[in-house]
Write a protein that holds these residues in place. Structure first.
Motif, PDB file in Angstrom:
ATOM      1  N   LEU A 138       0.817  -1.206   0.000  1.00 36.93           N
ATOM      2  CA  LEU A 138       0.000   0.000   0.000  1.00 36.93           C
ATOM      3  C   LEU A 138       0.854   1.261   0.000  1.00 36.93           C
ATOM      4  N   ILE A 139       1.866   1.280   0.866  1.00 32.01           N
ATOM      5  CA  ILE A 139       2.750   2.445   0.972  1.00 32.01           C
ATOM      6  C   ILE A 139       3.586   2.603  -0.294  1.00 32.01           C
ATOM      7  N   ALA A 140       4.168   1.514  -0.760  1.00 31.06           N
ATOM      8  CA  ALA A 140       5.085   1.571  -1.900  1.00 31.06           C
ATOM      9  C   ALA A 140       4.390   1.992  -3.186  1.00 31.06           C
ATOM     10  N   GLU A 141       3.145   1.549  -3.375  1.00 30.75           N
ATOM     11  CA  GLU A 141       2.456   1.799  -4.638  1.00 30.75           C
ATOM     12  C   GLU A 141       1.688   3.120  -4.674  1.00 30.75           C
ATOM     13  N   ASN A 142       1.462   3.722  -3.504  1.00 29.32           N
ATOM     14  CA  ASN A 142       0.603   4.909  -3.476  1.00 29.32           C
ATOM     15  C   ASN A 142       1.262   6.165  -2.916  1.00 29.32           C
ATOM     16  N   TYR A 143       2.424   6.008  -2.268  1.00 31.12           N
ATOM     17  CA  TYR A 143       3.026   7.182  -1.633  1.00 31.12           C
ATOM     18  C   TYR A 143       4.530   7.217  -1.880  1.00 31.12           C
ATOM     19  N   GLN A 144       5.001   8.420  -2.178  1.00 30.43           N
ATOM     20  CA  GLN A 144       6.438   8.653  -2.308  1.00 30.43           C
ATOM     21  C   GLN A 144       6.899   9.340  -1.034  1.00 30.43           C
ATOM     22  N   ILE A 145       7.640   8.642  -0.222  1.00 31.51           N
ATOM     23  CA  ILE A 145       8.045   9.152   1.091  1.00 31.51           C
ATOM     24  C   ILE A 145       9.561   9.311   1.120  1.00 31.51           C
ATOM     25  N   THR A 146       9.999  10.520   1.502  1.00 28.91           N
ATOM     26  CA  THR A 146      11.434  10.813   1.604  1.00 28.91           C
ATOM     27  C   THR A 146      11.749  11.383   2.981  1.00 28.91           C
ATOM     28  N   PRO A 147      12.724  10.793   3.711  1.00 32.42           N
ATOM     29  CA  PRO A 147      13.438   9.560   3.358  1.00 32.42           C
ATOM     30  C   PRO A 147      12.502   8.351   3.405  1.00 32.42           C
ATOM     31  N   GLU A 148      12.804   7.377   2.614  1.00 31.99           N
ATOM     32  CA  GLU A 148      11.922   6.215   2.520  1.00 31.99           C
ATOM     33  C   GLU A 148      11.847   5.490   3.856  1.00 31.99           C
ATOM     34  N   PRO A 149      10.708   4.914   4.164  1.00 37.80           N
ATOM     35  CA  PRO A 149      10.535   4.230   5.452  1.00 37.80           C
ATOM     36  C   PRO A 149      11.546   3.101   5.644  1.00 37.80           C
ATOM     37  N   MET A 150      11.931   2.915   6.872  1.00 33.65           N
ATOM     38  CA  MET A 150      12.806   1.791   7.208  1.00 33.65           C
ATOM     39  C   MET A 150      11.924   0.608   7.592  1.00 33.65           C
ATOM     40  N   ILE A 151      12.236  -0.549   7.042  1.00 33.24           N
ATOM     41  CA  ILE A 151      11.454  -1.753   7.339  1.00 33.24           C
ATOM     42  C   ILE A 151      12.307  -2.704   8.162  1.00 33.24           C
ATOM     43  N   VAL A 152      11.806  -3.071   9.320  1.00 32.42           N
ATOM     44  CA  VAL A 152      12.502  -4.014  10.199  1.00 32.42           C
ATOM     45  C   VAL A 152      11.712  -5.316  10.215  1.00 32.42           C
ATOM     46  N   GLU A 153      12.276  -6.348   9.594  1.00 34.99           N
ATOM     47  CA  GLU A 153      11.623  -7.657   9.575  1.00 34.99           C
ATOM     48  C   GLU A 153      11.985  -8.380  10.875  1.00 34.99           C
ATOM     49  N   LEU A 154      11.055  -8.400  11.795  1.00 36.31           N
ATOM     50  CA  LEU A 154      11.333  -8.951  13.120  1.00 36.31           C
ATOM     51  C   LEU A 154      11.645 -10.447  13.082  1.00 36.31           C
ATOM     52  N   ASP A 155      11.111 -11.164  12.104  1.00 37.89           N
ATOM     53  CA  ASP A 155      11.380 -12.602  12.037  1.00 37.89           C
ATOM     54  C   ASP A 155      12.794 -12.892  11.569  1.00 37.89           C
ATOM     55  N   LYS A 156      13.461 -11.892  10.988  1.00 35.77           N
ATOM     56  CA  LYS A 156      14.834 -12.069  10.531  1.00 35.77           C
ATOM     57  C   LYS A 156      15.836 -11.419  11.469  1.00 35.77           C
ATOM     58  N   HIS A 157      15.344 -10.651  12.428  1.00 37.89           N
ATOM     59  CA  HIS A 157      16.218 -10.006  13.414  1.00 37.89           C
ATOM     60  C   HIS A 157      16.589 -11.034  14.471  1.00 37.89           C
ATOM     61  N   GLN A 158      17.861 -11.052  14.861  1.00 41.69           N
ATOM     62  CA  GLN A 158      18.317 -12.065  15.819  1.00 41.69           C
ATOM     63  C   GLN A 158      17.562 -11.976  17.136  1.00 41.69           C
ATOM     64  N   PHE A 159      17.168 -10.773  17.512  1.00 39.08           N
ATOM     65  CA  PHE A 159      16.440 -10.584  18.765  1.00 39.08           C
ATOM     66  C   PHE A 159      15.050 -10.023  18.484  1.00 39.08           C
ATOM     67  N   GLY A 160      14.450 -10.505  17.396  1.00 37.35           N
ATOM     68  CA  GLY A 160      13.155  -9.989  16.981  1.00 37.35           C
ATOM     69  C   GLY A 160      12.075 -10.158  18.025  1.00 37.35           C
ATOM     70  N   ALA A 161      12.046 -11.296  18.702  1.00 35.42           N
ATOM     71  CA  ALA A 161      11.008 -11.557  19.704  1.00 35.42           C
ATOM     72  C   ALA A 161      11.129 -10.580  20.870  1.00 35.42           C
ATOM     73  N   GLU A 162      12.362 -10.357  21.335  1.00 35.19           N
ATOM     74  CA  GLU A 162      12.580  -9.415  22.444  1.00 35.19           C
ATOM     75  C   GLU A 162      12.232  -7.991  22.028  1.00 35.19           C
ATOM     76  N   LEU A 163      12.597  -7.631  20.813  1.00 33.39           N
ATOM     77  CA  LEU A 163      12.323  -6.287  20.312  1.00 33.39           C
ATOM     78  C   LEU A 163      10.824  -6.065  20.161  1.00 33.39           C
ATOM     79  N   GLN A 164      10.113  -7.063  19.646  1.00 35.88           N
ATOM     80  CA  GLN A 164       8.670  -6.939  19.485  1.00 35.88           C
ATOM     81  C   GLN A 164       7.966  -6.838  20.835  1.00 35.88           C
ATOM     82  N   GLU A 165       8.448  -7.578  21.806  1.00 39.28           N
ATOM     83  CA  GLU A 165       7.841  -7.521  23.145  1.00 39.28           C
ATOM     84  C   GLU A 165       8.008  -6.134  23.759  1.00 39.28           C
TER      85      GLU A 165
END
Length: 226
Positions: A138-165
């Motif tokens: 939705l964001i990528a196809e409809n909005y041009q945002i500068t600076p572009e949003p940072m995406i943090v994939e929690l399932d790929k982060h070594q401490f994703g579960a702790e960070l999400q909590e």
């Protein structure tokens, strides 16, 4: 009788020469060389353990292998030294460190501060989550945002579960996607929230307000040939 004695001596001499020749042959086949570690290495079948195996003089081969062994040892020593200077695997992750016992710990607060300092808009996502995929599209196809949003994939982060909590505690949203914008730690919503604002034509203004002059947001119009 003298002739017979001479014949016997001649046979004995031949036998003696054969024995000596056999002895020399066996001795040469078991000749040993010193490798780079100063250990004895047999020639012949075991010589392949060395780096050089040729038809040259065995002493010359031994000298070459000794020199190569020393060089190889030096390179391995340097590699070990280089590896010892490198941080432990994963130690470069935001907010990670070690306690007094050498055990790795994760500081979720510090990690989140580091992430937030990189971009004004952060989308906490999970790569396999359909709602996360829908929001990112939705964001990528409809909005041009500068600076572009940072995406943090929690399932790929070594401490994703702790960070999400921790993120759930301070942002008020425990699920993904979770969008945080500007200086506030409050969640701006998930997929359904953003989709509703988009459908009502309000998301563009909301993004500008949340960005507090730190985001340049433009609506992407339909293709000219549409």
């Amino acid at each position: 009788m003298p002739g017979s004695l001479a014949s016997q001596i001649h046979v004995f001499e031949k036998a003696l020469v054969a024995i000596i020749a056999l002895f020399l042959l066996m001795s040469s086949s078991s000749l040993s060389f010193l490798n780079g570690d100063g250990k004895s290495v047999s020639s012949g079948a075991h010589f392949s353990n060395l780096l050089i195996e040729s038809k040259n003089n065995p002493k010359e081969d031994a000298r070459i292998n000794n020199d190569i062994g020393k060089s190889k040892g030096s390179e391995e020593d340097m590699k070990l030294k280089d590896d010892s200077d490198k941080p432990a695997k994963g130690s470069g992750d935001s907010g990670s460190g070690s306690n007094n016992n050498g055990q790795r710990v994760f500081d979720a607060k510090a990690a989140l501060l580091e992430i937030r300092a990189l971009k004004p808009m952060v989308i906490f996502s999970k790569s396999y989550c359909p709602y996360s995929m829908k929001l990112k599209k939705l964001i990528a196809e409809n909005y041009q945002i500068t600076p572009e949003p940072m995406i943090v994939e929690l399932d790929k982060h070594q401490f994703g579960a702790e960070l999400q909590e921790y993120l759930g505690e301070i942002s008020g949203r425990k699920t993904v996607p979770n969008v945080v914008i500007g200086k506030s730690v409050e969640s701006k919503g998930g997929c359904d929230d953003f989709l509703e604002l988009h459908n009502k034509g309000k998301l563009l203004d909301k993004l500008k307000i949340w960005g507090d002059n730190n985001l340049d947001v433009k609506k992407i119009g339909p293709p000219s040939n549409a």
